[in-house]
Design a protein around this motif. Structure first.
Motif, PDB file in Angstrom:
ATOM      1  N   LEU A 317       0.833  -1.212   0.000  1.00 59.73           N
ATOM      2  CA  LEU A 317       0.000   0.000   0.000  1.00 59.73           C
ATOM      3  C   LEU A 317       0.864   1.257   0.000  1.00 59.73           C
ATOM      4  O   LEU A 317       0.599   2.209  -0.734  1.00 59.73           O
ATOM      5  CB  LEU A 317      -0.941   0.002   1.202  1.00 59.73           C
ATOM      6  N   ARG A 318       1.890   1.272   0.842  1.00 60.22           N
ATOM      7  CA  ARG A 318       2.742   2.458   0.926  1.00 60.22           C
ATOM      8  C   ARG A 318       3.491   2.693  -0.380  1.00 60.22           C
ATOM      9  O   ARG A 318       3.587   3.825  -0.853  1.00 60.22           O
ATOM     10  CB  ARG A 318       3.727   2.292   2.089  1.00 60.22           C
ATOM     11  N   GLU A 319       4.004   1.619  -0.978  1.00 59.34           N
ATOM     12  CA  GLU A 319       4.693   1.751  -2.256  1.00 59.34           C
ATOM     13  C   GLU A 319       3.727   2.180  -3.356  1.00 59.34           C
ATOM     14  O   GLU A 319       4.078   2.956  -4.247  1.00 59.34           O
ATOM     15  CB  GLU A 319       5.360   0.432  -2.630  1.00 59.34           C
ATOM     16  N   ALA A 320       2.511   1.656  -3.320  1.00 56.88           N
ATOM     17  CA  ALA A 320       1.527   2.027  -4.331  1.00 56.88           C
ATOM     18  C   ALA A 320       1.151   3.500  -4.212  1.00 56.88           C
ATOM     19  O   ALA A 320       0.944   4.192  -5.222  1.00 56.88           O
ATOM     20  CB  ALA A 320       0.285   1.148  -4.192  1.00 56.88           C
ATOM     21  N   TRP A 321       1.046   4.004  -2.984  1.00 59.09           N
ATOM     22  CA  TRP A 321       0.718   5.419  -2.775  1.00 59.09           C
ATOM     23  C   TRP A 321       1.836   6.310  -3.314  1.00 59.09           C
ATOM     24  O   TRP A 321       1.588   7.314  -3.980  1.00 59.09           O
ATOM     25  CB  TRP A 321       0.486   5.677  -1.287  1.00 59.09           C
ATOM     26  N   LEU A 322       3.096   5.915  -3.070  1.00 57.53           N
ATOM     27  CA  LEU A 322       4.212   6.680  -3.604  1.00 57.53           C
ATOM     28  C   LEU A 322       4.218   6.627  -5.129  1.00 57.53           C
ATOM     29  O   LEU A 322       4.478   7.638  -5.795  1.00 57.53           O
ATOM     30  CB  LEU A 322       5.535   6.132  -3.055  1.00 57.53           C
ATOM     31  N   ALA A 323       3.943   5.447  -5.697  1.00 56.54           N
ATOM     32  CA  ALA A 323       3.909   5.318  -7.156  1.00 56.54           C
ATOM     33  C   ALA A 323       2.833   6.217  -7.754  1.00 56.54           C
ATOM     34  O   ALA A 323       3.027   6.844  -8.796  1.00 56.54           O
ATOM     35  CB  ALA A 323       3.668   3.867  -7.552  1.00 56.54           C
ATOM     36  N   ILE A 325       1.669   9.013  -6.461  1.00 58.29           N
ATOM     37  CA  ILE A 325       2.126  10.402  -6.350  1.00 58.29           C
ATOM     38  C   ILE A 325       3.112  10.727  -7.470  1.00 58.29           C
ATOM     39  O   ILE A 325       2.986  11.750  -8.156  1.00 58.29           O
ATOM     40  CB  ILE A 325       2.780  10.633  -4.971  1.00 58.29           C
ATOM     41  N   LEU A 326       4.077   9.849  -7.676  1.00 57.48           N
ATOM     42  CA  LEU A 326       5.093  10.096  -8.704  1.00 57.48           C
ATOM     43  C   LEU A 326       4.491  10.093 -10.099  1.00 57.48           C
ATOM     44  O   LEU A 326       4.988  10.776 -11.003  1.00 57.48           O
ATOM     45  CB  LEU A 326       6.191   9.040  -8.605  1.00 57.48           C
ATOM     46  N   ALA A 327       3.430   9.322 -10.289  1.00 58.30           N
ATOM     47  CA  ALA A 327       2.808   9.251 -11.607  1.00 58.30           C
ATOM     48  C   ALA A 327       2.018  10.504 -11.935  1.00 58.30           C
ATOM     49  O   ALA A 327       1.810  10.822 -13.108  1.00 58.30           O
ATOM     50  CB  ALA A 327       1.897   8.031 -11.692  1.00 58.30           C
ATOM     51  N   LEU A 328       1.564  11.243 -10.908  1.00 57.73           N
ATOM     52  CA  LEU A 328       0.619  12.332 -11.155  1.00 57.73           C
ATOM     53  C   LEU A 328       1.152  13.726 -10.871  1.00 57.73           C
ATOM     54  O   LEU A 328       0.634  14.698 -11.419  1.00 57.73           O
ATOM     55  CB  LEU A 328      -0.646  12.108 -10.311  1.00 57.73           C
ATOM     56  N   ILE A 329       2.172  13.856 -10.004  1.00 58.78           N
ATOM     57  CA  ILE A 329       2.609  15.209  -9.657  1.00 58.78           C
ATOM     58  C   ILE A 329       3.289  15.877 -10.839  1.00 58.78           C
ATOM     59  O   ILE A 329       3.829  15.208 -11.726  1.00 58.78           O
ATOM     60  CB  ILE A 329       3.572  15.186  -8.449  1.00 58.78           C
ATOM     61  N   PRO A 330       3.267  17.219 -10.877  1.00 60.67           N
ATOM     62  CA  PRO A 330       3.970  17.926 -11.956  1.00 60.67           C
ATOM     63  C   PRO A 330       5.471  17.690 -11.891  1.00 60.67           C
ATOM     64  O   PRO A 330       6.024  17.314 -10.857  1.00 60.67           O
ATOM     65  CB  PRO A 330       3.621  19.403 -11.692  1.00 60.67           C
ATOM     66  N   ALA A 331       6.142  17.902 -13.004  1.00 58.29           N
ATOM     67  CA  ALA A 331       7.589  17.709 -13.078  1.00 58.29           C
ATOM     68  C   ALA A 331       8.306  18.598 -12.078  1.00 58.29           C
ATOM     69  O   ALA A 331       7.939  19.765 -11.884  1.00 58.29           O
ATOM     70  CB  ALA A 331       8.073  18.015 -14.496  1.00 58.29           C
ATOM     71  N   HIS A 332       9.305  18.040 -11.425  1.00 57.82           N
ATOM     72  CA  HIS A 332      10.166  18.752 -10.472  1.00 57.82           C
ATOM     73  C   HIS A 332       9.428  19.229  -9.228  1.00 57.82           C
ATOM     74  O   HIS A 332       9.943  20.070  -8.501  1.00 57.82           O
ATOM     75  CB  HIS A 332      10.857  19.947 -11.140  1.00 57.82           C
TER      76      HIS A 332
END
Length: 878
Positions: A317-323, A325-332
């Motif tokens: 679950l924790r890894e999926a939540w991080l994934a 976030i990384l998939a959706l947040i703007p660059a940088h």
């Protein structure tokens, strides 16, 4: 619910948060231009920075594109065929293929952004469409994959299209059953016929099938559609022809892949990830000695308890939540990543969502009633992805696995932002009606400035650099490693990996590259290599680091990805080390020379007590015109204390030199101390011919020099150090400026031959030889053989040395010359021992031996006396 239509109605009729009229058309259009322009600028710069063709799965997609073009494969069992099929038309084993593939991916990303904008606009209106497109264009993961040779951006577009048409089908289907359940802006189309519903679901099925042909996660669309249909309509949905139209189209599109999988893998739904990778406890366990060792669903259930399964999902679950976030947040936006991933950020996000839900519960209730099909279908998709990513996180928690959900989540977020705008609009209008227009313009100006600020990452050192040339130059070293190996062996099995730093896709038609299995003993590795006929082992720092327990005592991984060799395994010969150890790439030959490496011509000639020339092979099909390629096989007769130089000379039957090459033994890629006594070294050479060397039969003379003793090593008595013969074919004449011609002349002889010029070695004494090189160009076909005369004369015209013979010592007569051909012609003129010191000249011309008649010599329009071309004078000294 068509929130875009409702939003447009509010803005036009109430004049709340959006300016009416032309502003509603111009601002979205300008904003879309800014979004696409910024995305293109950044993408073009980052495309040049992406030069590692095997980073992530890029090399595998390039290989599959080559296989599809060759007709040898449709899938590799893991990657699906649609994206590599788009690469196939220009697939080639050259660096331009990689560059074109990146440009194609960037083009697909731009088309995808435009398509997602169009679909969002049709369903939700311009503001939601712009915000969705903007969020996707600046998304970290979407941007990153837009300049990589991977299928992700194509999958995102097809996935969203399937979602869009499926939602349209659900909405029309509900509208046909109960028009009053739709909001007012959709009720005008509520009496649609069944064929209209089928049309949307047919399109939904087609795009879901295309998504499946792009990547295995596309099948989740079909699963989510069936589950959502049952949840929304119950079992009676099975009688609806629209549902079966979706399924039929999906199966029709994916049938080509299912048929291929059945024929090759025995399972129409085969995919390495779902069949094996999902049941791994660690990705390293995928490197096995036999496919039968790979886990499956059955073996996983046999070896794991229900508690293990629950624990795995919980840990993921924790890894999926991080994934996510990384998939959706703007660059940088790493600050956003850190905040959302922290406990504080998660609590704040949940609290904010609950607070907004309570504040706008009536609006949310209305939204649910108008959009329950879209919400249910999307929610089922999110749950399916969530379950899979939390399970798969232990193997490889990559954010790109969640990328297809990106534009769907952005749509909901954009709708929420526009909803807040509709809520705030009337309140601003009560204060001052102009504030609505000002807020609308300010909002988009702020977004435009933010998007343009992200374009700053497009700054590059060479903005005008050619990406094709950059890819070729930046990959020259790593490409050279495999090019060297391909010269060592034309084909075979190479043990390499699990690293992916070398461009193996360029050479997988010659070699089979096998990764080193995980958790094996040295005995098991040796058996594995023997069963696969492994001939070469290629090691780098990453490979040694990931297999350190296996290589302990032999190799050690150091910083800068280098390999330190502590000892050589039994029957491993080091043949390439990049001039030094520790080496970035080390190549070993296993079990000596094989049958395919055997030299074709035996020599067996020792040079002193140092080395023996065992044999050689002429490489007639691997060299450029004007070159001679050969492979020498040397054996060390004892420990080598110095690096000997090997000189090769290409000579004619008259022993004139027509090209030479010198290089140390055992070559520049192997340290001397790692050459063991008795080891045979494969020494590949390419000798450049002198420009305009005539076609014919030549030999290669071999010499070995000891630089420390400053002497040539004598071959054993009776050894033949002339290799060959070598047949030199005629090739296109070189440019005059490439002839290394020191003295141009330009005299025409008998309108048949142009005497271009000459070279001469100066500083002569009586009894010495003058080495003279003449350059001829054929102007007309000659049916008679002419003789060249070269006379050494003093200032009184007396001859003190001469050489008369047909060109090239008679081996290349003028009747064999072709029009336009340039011929290099060498002469050694002996100076008479009685020649007095003084000034001399050489006279040159051509004549017919049968009659003695000379060809008329003309410089420009002026005939030369006695048809003689006089070369520049020089001194003869005592």
């Amino acid at each position: 619910m068509s929130s875009g239509g409702f939003q447009s109605k509010v803005s036009m009729e109430e004049g709340t948060h959006c300016s009416p009229g032309i502003m509603r058309k111009v601002i979205p259009a300008l904003m879309l231009v800014v979004i696409l322009g910024s995305f293109t600028t950044v993408g073009w710069a980052k495309l040049k920075d992406n030069w590692r063709s095997t980073k992530s799965d890029q090399g595998q997609y390039l290989s599959l594109g080559l296989a599809i073009r060759a007709g040898t494969a449709l899938t590799d069992g893991n990657r699906h065929p649609l994206y590599p099929a788009l690469l196939a038309p220009f697939a080639a084993r050259e660096w331009a293929y990689f560059t074109k593939a990146k440009i194609l991916t960037l083009t697909i990303a731009l088309i995808g952004l435009g398509a997602i904008y169009w679909m969002s606009h049709k369903m939700f209106g311009p503001d939601v469409a712009l915000l969705t497109t903007l969020l996707l264009s600046v998304g970290n993961e979407f941007r990153r994959h837009s300049w990589m040779v991977m299928c992700e951006v194509l999958l995102v577009t097809l996935f969203f299209a399937a979602w869009y048409f499926t939602i349209k089908g659900f909405s029309k289907e509900r509208g046909s059953a109960d028009p009053r359940s739709l909001p007012p802006d959709l009720q005008s189309g509520s009496q649609v016929a069944g064929n209209v519903i089928c049309r949307y679901w047919i399109l939904g099925g087609i795009f879901a099938g295309l998504a499946q042909l792009t990547k295995g996660s596309g099948q989740l669309l079909a699963i989510a559609f069936l589950i959502s249909s049952l949840l929304l309509r119950g079992p009676r949905v099975l009688t609806r022809k629209g549902l079966w139209a979706f399924v039929a189209c999906y199966l029709a599109v994916t049938s080509v892949l299912m048929v291929y999988n059945y024929r090759v893998y025995g399972n129409p739904l085969y995919n390495f990830n779902t069949t094996h990778a999902m049941w791994l406890d660690d990705w390293e366990d995928s490197y096995v000695t036999s496919p039968q060792e790979l886990p499956t669903l059955t073996s996983y259930w046999q070896n794991h308890s229900p508690r293990d399964i629950v624990a795995r999902e919980w840990e993921g679950l924790r890894e999926a939540w991080l994934a996510l976030i990384l998939a959706l947040i703007p660059a940088h936006s790493w600050y956003m990543r850190d905040f959302l991933y922290s406990g504080t950020g998660l609590v704040t996000l949940l609290a904010g969502a609950i607070g907004l839900g309570c504040l706008f519960r009536e609006r949310l209730s209305l939204y649910w009633r108008g959009n329950q099909e879209r919400i249910v279908f999307s929610l089922v998709l999110f749950i399916l992805f969530g379950v899979l990513i939390t399970w798969y996180a232990r193997v490889t928690p990559e954010p790109r696995l969640l990328l297809p959900l990106g534009p769907i989540l952005y749509v909901f977020l954009a709708e929420g932002l526009c909803g807040l705008g509709r809520w705030a609009g009337p309140r601003l209008a009560e204060v001052d009606g102009r504030l609505v227009t000002v807020a609308y313009i300010a909002f988009y100006v702020g977004l435009a400035l933010w998007v343009l600020s992200l374009s700053g990452e497009a700054t590059e050192e060479h903005p005008s650099a050619d990406p094709f040339e950059l890819d070729r130059l930046r990959n020259a070293y790593r490409d050279g490693i495999l090019a060297w190996l391909s010269g060592e062996a034309s084909e075979g099995t190479v043990l390499y990996g699990p690293s992916h730093s070398l461009p193996t896709w360029k050479y997988d038609d010659r070699f089979t590259f096998l990764p080193i299995p995980n958790r094996v003993t040295w005995k098991e590795l040796s058996a594995y290599m023997e069963s696969h006929a492994v001939k070469y082992v290629l090691l780098d720092g990453e490979t040694v680091s990931r297999r350190q327990s296996l290589f302990q005592g032999y190799f050690q991984a150091l910083e800068e990805e280098r390999v330190d060799i502590q000892a050589l395994p039994n029957q491993w010969d080091l043949i390439f080390a990049g001039e030094e150890i520790p080496c970035q790439y080390c190549i070993f030959r296993v079990n000596g020379l094989g049958a395919d490496d055997k030299w074709r011509v035996d020599v067996g000639c020792p040079f002193g007590q140092a080395v023996r020339l065992m044999g050689y092979t002429l490489r007639t099909n691997q060299v450029e015109p004007g070159q001679v390629g050969l492979t020498l096989y040397w054996q060390a007769l004892g420990p080598l204390v110095t690096r000997y130089d090997v000189l090769l000379k290409i000579i004619s039957a008259s022993y004139k030199v027509w090209g030479q090459q010198s290089e140390p033994l055992p070559g520049p890629f192997l340290p001397l101390e790692w050459l063991k006594p008795g080891q045979v070294v494969k020494d590949r050479r390419t000798v450049e011919l002198l420009p305009a060397t005539p076609p014919g039969s030549y030999f290669i003379e071999v010499h070995v020099y000891n630089p420390s003793a400053e002497k040539w090593l004598k071959p054993e008595e009776g050894c033949d150090i002339l290799l060959g013969p070598v047949q030199i074919s005629r090739h296109a004449p070189p440019a005059v400026e490439d002839l290394d011609m020191e003295h141009p002349i330009g005299v025409v002889l008998g309108e048949r031959v142009r005497f271009l010029g000459y070279n001469i070695e100066r500083g002569f004494r009586p009894g010495d030889n003058i080495h003279l090189t003449l350059f001829w160009q054929c102007l007309k076909e000659m049916k008679q053989d002419y003789t060249v005369f070269t006379h050494l004369v003093d200032d009184e015209g007396r001859i003190w040395g001469q050489k008369d013979n047909p060109p090239v010592d008679g081996f290349y007569p003028t009747t064999k010359w072709e029009v336009g051909e340039i011929v290099r012609d060498q002469y050694d003129i002996s100076i008479s021992p009685e020649a007095p010191p003084g000034e001399y000249q050489i006279e040159v011309g051509m004549y017919l031996a049968e009659t003695g008649e000379r060809l008329r010599a003309v410089r420009g329009d002026e005939p030369l006396p006695e048809n003689v071309v006089t070369l520049s004078s020089f001194q003869v000294h005592r």
